[in-house]
Design a protein around this motif. Sequence first.
Motif, PDB file in Angstrom:
ATOM      1  N   ASP A  67       0.842  -1.201   0.000  1.00 50.67           N
ATOM      2  CA  ASP A  67       0.000   0.000   0.000  1.00 50.67           C
ATOM      3  C   ASP A  67       0.879   1.254   0.000  1.00 50.67           C
ATOM      4  N   LEU A  68       1.895   1.267   0.867  1.00 50.05           N
ATOM      5  CA  LEU A  68       2.780   2.422   0.975  1.00 50.05           C
ATOM      6  C   LEU A  68       3.671   2.559  -0.263  1.00 50.05           C
ATOM      7  N   ALA A  69       4.156   1.435  -0.771  1.00 50.51           N
ATOM      8  CA  ALA A  69       5.029   1.455  -1.947  1.00 50.51           C
ATOM      9  C   ALA A  69       4.283   1.989  -3.170  1.00 50.51           C
ATOM     10  N   ASP A  70       3.024   1.630  -3.306  1.00 44.02           N
ATOM     11  CA  ASP A  70       2.219   2.126  -4.428  1.00 44.02           C
ATOM     12  C   ASP A  70       2.108   3.647  -4.377  1.00 44.02           C
ATOM     13  N   GLN A  71       1.879   4.180  -3.181  1.00 43.97           N
ATOM     14  CA  GLN A  71       1.800   5.638  -3.039  1.00 43.97           C
ATOM     15  C   GLN A  71       3.142   6.301  -3.329  1.00 43.97           C
ATOM     16  N   MET A  72       4.229   5.677  -2.864  1.00 47.04           N
ATOM     17  CA  MET A  72       5.562   6.255  -3.065  1.00 47.04           C
ATOM     18  C   MET A  72       5.888   6.369  -4.556  1.00 47.04           C
ATOM     19  N   GLU A  73       5.656   5.302  -5.296  1.00 51.76           N
ATOM     20  CA  GLU A  73       6.052   5.286  -6.702  1.00 51.76           C
ATOM     21  C   GLU A  73       5.160   6.165  -7.571  1.00 51.76           C
ATOM     22  N   ASN A  74       3.869   6.137  -7.302  1.00 47.97           N
ATOM     23  CA  ASN A  74       2.934   6.796  -8.210  1.00 47.97           C
ATOM     24  C   ASN A  74       2.493   8.188  -7.779  1.00 47.97           C
ATOM     25  N   TYR A  75       2.821   8.571  -6.553  1.00 46.30           N
ATOM     26  CA  TYR A  75       2.321   9.853  -6.052  1.00 46.30           C
ATOM     27  C   TYR A  75       3.411  10.659  -5.336  1.00 46.30           C
ATOM     28  N   VAL A  76       4.087  10.020  -4.376  1.00 49.63           N
ATOM     29  CA  VAL A  76       5.021  10.779  -3.529  1.00 49.63           C
ATOM     30  C   VAL A  76       6.274  11.188  -4.304  1.00 49.63           C
ATOM     31  N   LYS A  77       6.961  10.244  -4.939  1.00 47.84           N
ATOM     32  CA  LYS A  77       8.207  10.584  -5.637  1.00 47.84           C
ATOM     33  C   LYS A  77       8.005  11.616  -6.739  1.00 47.84           C
ATOM     34  N   PRO A  78       6.966  11.458  -7.606  1.00 47.10           N
ATOM     35  CA  PRO A  78       6.747  12.498  -8.625  1.00 47.10           C
ATOM     36  C   PRO A  78       6.453  13.860  -8.006  1.00 47.10           C
ATOM     37  N   SER A  79       5.745  13.871  -6.876  1.00 50.94           N
ATOM     38  CA  SER A  79       5.416  15.149  -6.228  1.00 50.94           C
ATOM     39  C   SER A  79       6.664  15.789  -5.633  1.00 50.94           C
ATOM     40  N   ILE A  80       7.524  14.996  -5.001  1.00 47.62           N
ATOM     41  CA  ILE A  80       8.769  15.525  -4.426  1.00 47.62           C
ATOM     42  C   ILE A  80       9.666  16.067  -5.535  1.00 47.62           C
ATOM     43  N   ASP A  81       9.725  15.343  -6.651  1.00 43.68           N
ATOM     44  CA  ASP A  81      10.524  15.809  -7.797  1.00 43.68           C
ATOM     45  C   ASP A  81      10.016  17.142  -8.330  1.00 43.68           C
ATOM     46  N   SER A  82       8.728  17.423  -8.108  1.00 45.77           N
ATOM     47  CA  SER A  82       8.141  18.681  -8.556  1.00 45.77           C
ATOM     48  C   SER A  82       8.231  19.765  -7.491  1.00 45.77           C
ATOM     49  N   GLY A  83       8.885  19.461  -6.376  1.00 48.03           N
ATOM     50  CA  GLY A  83       9.117  20.478  -5.357  1.00 48.03           C
ATOM     51  C   GLY A  83       8.176  20.460  -4.174  1.00 48.03           C
ATOM     52  N   PHE A  84       7.322  19.449  -4.095  1.00 45.57           N
ATOM     53  CA  PHE A  84       6.381  19.379  -2.980  1.00 45.57           C
ATOM     54  C   PHE A  84       7.050  18.788  -1.733  1.00 45.57           C
ATOM     55  N   ILE A  85       6.529  19.148  -0.576  1.00 40.76           N
ATOM     56  CA  ILE A  85       6.900  18.512   0.681  1.00 40.76           C
ATOM     57  C   ILE A  85       5.862  17.427   0.949  1.00 40.76           C
ATOM     58  N   ALA A  86       6.309  16.223   1.279  1.00 34.39           N
ATOM     59  CA  ALA A  86       5.394  15.100   1.521  1.00 34.39           C
ATOM     60  C   ALA A  86       5.285  14.827   3.015  1.00 34.39           C
ATOM     61  N   LEU A  87       4.082  14.913   3.530  1.00 36.02           N
ATOM     62  CA  LEU A  87       3.830  14.631   4.945  1.00 36.02           C
ATOM     63  C   LEU A  87       3.236  13.228   5.052  1.00 36.02           C
ATOM     64  N   ALA A  88       3.880  12.370   5.815  1.00 35.57           N
ATOM     65  CA  ALA A  88       3.428  10.978   5.940  1.00 35.57           C
ATOM     66  C   ALA A  88       2.593  10.784   7.198  1.00 35.57           C
ATOM     67  N   ASP A  89       1.378  10.332   7.005  1.00 37.55           N
ATOM     68  CA  ASP A  89       0.483  10.023   8.135  1.00 37.55           C
ATOM     69  C   ASP A  89       0.695   8.558   8.514  1.00 37.55           C
ATOM     70  N   GLY A  90       1.810   8.304   9.191  1.00 39.06           N
ATOM     71  CA  GLY A  90       2.248   6.939   9.478  1.00 39.06           C
ATOM     72  C   GLY A  90       3.229   6.509   8.413  1.00 39.06           C
ATOM     73  N   TYR A  91       4.408   6.063   8.838  1.00 39.02           N
ATOM     74  CA  TYR A  91       5.444   5.694   7.868  1.00 39.02           C
ATOM     75  C   TYR A  91       6.177   4.465   8.401  1.00 39.02           C
ATOM     76  N   VAL A  92       7.472   4.405   8.183  1.00 42.97           N
ATOM     77  CA  VAL A  92       8.226   3.195   8.493  1.00 42.97           C
ATOM     78  C   VAL A  92       8.164   2.810   9.979  1.00 42.97           C
ATOM     79  N   LEU A  93       8.328   3.777  10.876  1.00 51.87           N
ATOM     80  CA  LEU A  93       8.339   3.446  12.304  1.00 51.87           C
ATOM     81  C   LEU A  93       6.972   2.975  12.797  1.00 51.87           C
ATOM     82  N   THR A  94       5.914   3.520  12.197  1.00 52.60           N
ATOM     83  CA  THR A  94       4.566   3.062  12.575  1.00 52.60           C
ATOM     84  C   THR A  94       4.372   1.606  12.169  1.00 52.60           C
TER      85      THR A  94
END
Length: 205
Positions: A67-94
């Motif tokens: 679930d998290l990997a799908d978001q990273m590849e298709n949403y988070v990484k492209p957004s970060i590359d475009s200059g966005f800050i990504a806020l994670a509502d639960g991530y690796v430590l959770t």
Amino acid sequence: MIIAFEGIEGSGRTAHLEAVRKYLEKEGYGVITFGIQMSKLMGERISQVKKNIVFERRTLFLAYVTDLADQMENYVKPSIDSGFIALADGYVLTLMSWGLARGLEENWMKDVLSVFSEPVTYFSLVSKPEEIMKRIIKKKGYLDPLSAGIDICVKEDIFSAYEDYINKFQHALISLSNQENIVNTDRNFDEVNKEIVSKIENITS
């Protein structure tokens, strides 16, 4: 960059993430949010499967990872590359804390989760179990046994079962976190948010 908000449901994770999102947008930053069980690919499917208590814990952990990997590849990484800050509502430590509370091997989980980018910073939100349960009941009107760790704490009394689960989860989260990243949310909301924002200002300035 990724800023992660870690913690169990009811720890204040989502509320403080949203307050930070509004702050960053007011400051002129582009912001996206993502998190555990939020992908279009897996999010709803996981909700359905969790209703089946026999779902194996290791498999469910891998479903959360997918679930998290799908978001990273298709949403988070492209957004970060475009200059966005990504806020994670639960991530690796959770996810690690979820697994440790259920007896999964720490090294195995670290290997699986090593595919994810390191956040620039993270906040591990903790609170007293009674405060967490009060927040969930206020929000949902009840304690949901399907999201309350009932698979590891089966007791007649759901309150004591949930309290045990919260203690196990938060003990794991604290053991995985640096002391300076642990935020106690039992305090006034604005006071806690001010503390979090001051740390983020040091990163974004």
